[in-house]
Design a protein around this motif. Structure first.
Motif, PDB file in Angstrom:
ATOM      1  N   LEU A 268       0.816  -1.208   0.000  1.00  0.00           N
ATOM      2  CA  LEU A 268       0.000   0.000   0.000  1.00  0.00           C
ATOM      3  C   LEU A 268       0.852   1.262   0.000  1.00  0.00           C
ATOM      4  CD1 LEU A 268      -2.852  -1.139   2.393  1.00  0.00           C
ATOM      5  CD2 LEU A 268      -2.977  -0.821  -0.075  1.00  0.00           C
ATOM      6  N   ILE A 269       1.963   1.238   0.723  1.00  0.00           N
ATOM      7  CA  ILE A 269       2.861   2.396   0.702  1.00  0.00           C
ATOM      8  C   ILE A 269       3.420   2.610  -0.699  1.00  0.00           C
ATOM      9  CG2 ILE A 269       5.103   3.250   1.497  1.00  0.00           C
ATOM     10  CD1 ILE A 269       4.480   2.009   4.222  1.00  0.00           C
ATOM     11  N   ASP A 270       3.799   1.535  -1.369  1.00  0.00           N
ATOM     12  CA  ASP A 270       4.351   1.651  -2.718  1.00  0.00           C
ATOM     13  C   ASP A 270       3.299   2.186  -3.690  1.00  0.00           C
ATOM     14  OD1 ASP A 270       6.387   1.567  -4.551  1.00  0.00           O
ATOM     15  OD2 ASP A 270       6.189  -0.578  -4.985  1.00  0.00           O
ATOM     16  N   MET A 271       2.059   1.742  -3.534  1.00  0.00           N
ATOM     17  CA  MET A 271       0.993   2.267  -4.400  1.00  0.00           C
ATOM     18  C   MET A 271       0.747   3.748  -4.147  1.00  0.00           C
ATOM     19  SD  MET A 271      -1.880  -0.719  -4.839  1.00  0.00           S
ATOM     20  CE  MET A 271      -2.072  -1.157  -3.119  1.00  0.00           C
ATOM     21  N   ASP A 272       0.891   4.162  -2.890  1.00  0.00           N
ATOM     22  CA  ASP A 272       0.647   5.566  -2.538  1.00  0.00           C
ATOM     23  C   ASP A 272       1.803   6.477  -2.914  1.00  0.00           C
ATOM     24  OD1 ASP A 272      -1.813   4.942  -1.468  1.00  0.00           O
ATOM     25  OD2 ASP A 272      -1.108   4.887   0.617  1.00  0.00           O
ATOM     26  N   THR A 273       3.028   6.029  -2.656  1.00  0.00           N
ATOM     27  CA  THR A 273       4.184   6.928  -2.749  1.00  0.00           C
ATOM     28  C   THR A 273       5.273   6.477  -3.713  1.00  0.00           C
ATOM     29  OG1 THR A 273       5.403   5.836  -0.950  1.00  0.00           O
ATOM     30  CG2 THR A 273       3.785   7.514  -0.319  1.00  0.00           C
ATOM     31  N   HIS A 274       5.138   5.277  -4.276  1.00  0.00           N
ATOM     32  CA  HIS A 274       6.165   4.697  -5.151  1.00  0.00           C
ATOM     33  C   HIS A 274       7.492   4.553  -4.411  1.00  0.00           C
ATOM     34  CE1 HIS A 274       4.193   5.430  -9.353  1.00  0.00           C
ATOM     35  NE2 HIS A 274       3.288   5.179  -8.425  1.00  0.00           N
ATOM     36  N   THR A 275       7.413   4.229  -3.132  1.00  0.00           N
ATOM     37  CA  THR A 275       8.609   3.969  -2.339  1.00  0.00           C
ATOM     38  C   THR A 275       8.405   2.716  -1.498  1.00  0.00           C
ATOM     39  OG1 THR A 275       7.868   5.325  -0.473  1.00  0.00           O
ATOM     40  CG2 THR A 275       9.192   6.422  -2.163  1.00  0.00           C
TER      41      THR A 275
END
Length: 270
Positions: free
Chosen positions: A124-131
């Protein structure tokens, strides 16, 4: 009982993951200050923090100011609960089939529930922030290695440690080469995550390692093609790959050996 307990525990962890997903990318502490309404700043009462139930009881709104609370919060809690229940059922079945004792089964369960928890947060973090934050990824190396190492010894299966180490090194190396060759298509966060996933995939088995590695590229590629077809993305649109690495890895862990055997049987190789 183990499956049900894992599911209930997953709901509680899902509530905590909502905090992690929001605060870690912002560089904020995950323990202080306590959770509060983003609109009015009112602290969340303990009885308003029961996973899923409180959101339904409050009809998705803050008790104090009536501001809308995103449905993502209960969905993360419910999704994590179901995820943990599936992992619990899978490992209970594996423990019974392999003759693991309760001590070994519980340590294996702890190892894979830990991976399940960070999988939800990182996806979910990667989907939100690409990190893919180092604060979550890097500790997974010593924690995963310690738990899986203890599990292999308690289960009297030390041979699992070799493919685990090979998997970690192979996937880290593979993604590192791709990141160096094509920096725009693969980030170093993906490289670091690859080593963690390879560690777990290798521990489960060689078939899981192969299927989990391939599934990430297959599923990620299909998703990208679909986005292009429906015109939600272009050929140069950056699409986070971390979620597909995670989904592919879990496909490999949960069904990789069966898929690999079916593939080899189809071509008469076994």
């Amino acid at each position: 009982m183990l499956t049900t307990g894992a599911g209930l525990f997953g709901a509680l962890i899902g509530s905590f993951l909502n905090v992690v997903i929001f605060r870690v990318p912002a560089g904020r502490s995950i323990v202080s200050p306590p959770s509060a309404c983003g609109a009015c700043g009112a602290g969340i009462r303990p009885w308003d923090n029961i996973p899923v139930v409180s959101w339904l009881w409050l009809r998705g709104r803050c008790r104090d100011c009536g501001a809308k609370i995103s449905a993502r919060y209960p969905l993360v809690e419910l999704g994590t609960a179901l995820f943990f229940a599936v992992v619990g059922w899978w490992l209970l079945s594996a423990g019974s089939a392999n003759g693991w004792g309760w001590a070994a089964t519980l340590v294996v369960l702890a190892a894979f529930l830990y991976l399940a928890a960070i999988s939800v947060a990182l996806a979910l973090i990667d989907m939100d922030t690409h990190t893919l934050p180092n604060k979550i990824v890097l500790p997974a190396y010593p924690v995963g290695a310690a738990l899986l190492g203890a599990a292999a010894l308690l289960a009297s299966e030390p041979a699992r440690l070799l493919p685990a180490l090979v998997g970690a090194g192979a996937l880290f190396g593979l993604y590192l080469v791709m990141a160096l060759v094509y920096p725009g298509g693969m980030g170093f966060g993906d490289v670091k995550l690859a080593g963690v996933l390879g560690l777990y995939l290798g521990w489960v088995g060689w078939g899981s390692l192969a299927v989990g590695t391939f599934a990430a590229f297959l599923l990620g590629g299909l998703f990208a093609v679909i986005l292009v077809i429906i015109r939600r993305a272009g050929r140069r649109t950056a699409i986070p790959f971390g979620p597909w690495m995670i989904v592919g890895a879990w496909v490999g862990m949960l069904g990789g050996d069966a898929i690999a055997r079916a593939y080899l049987t189809m071509f008469g190789l076994v």
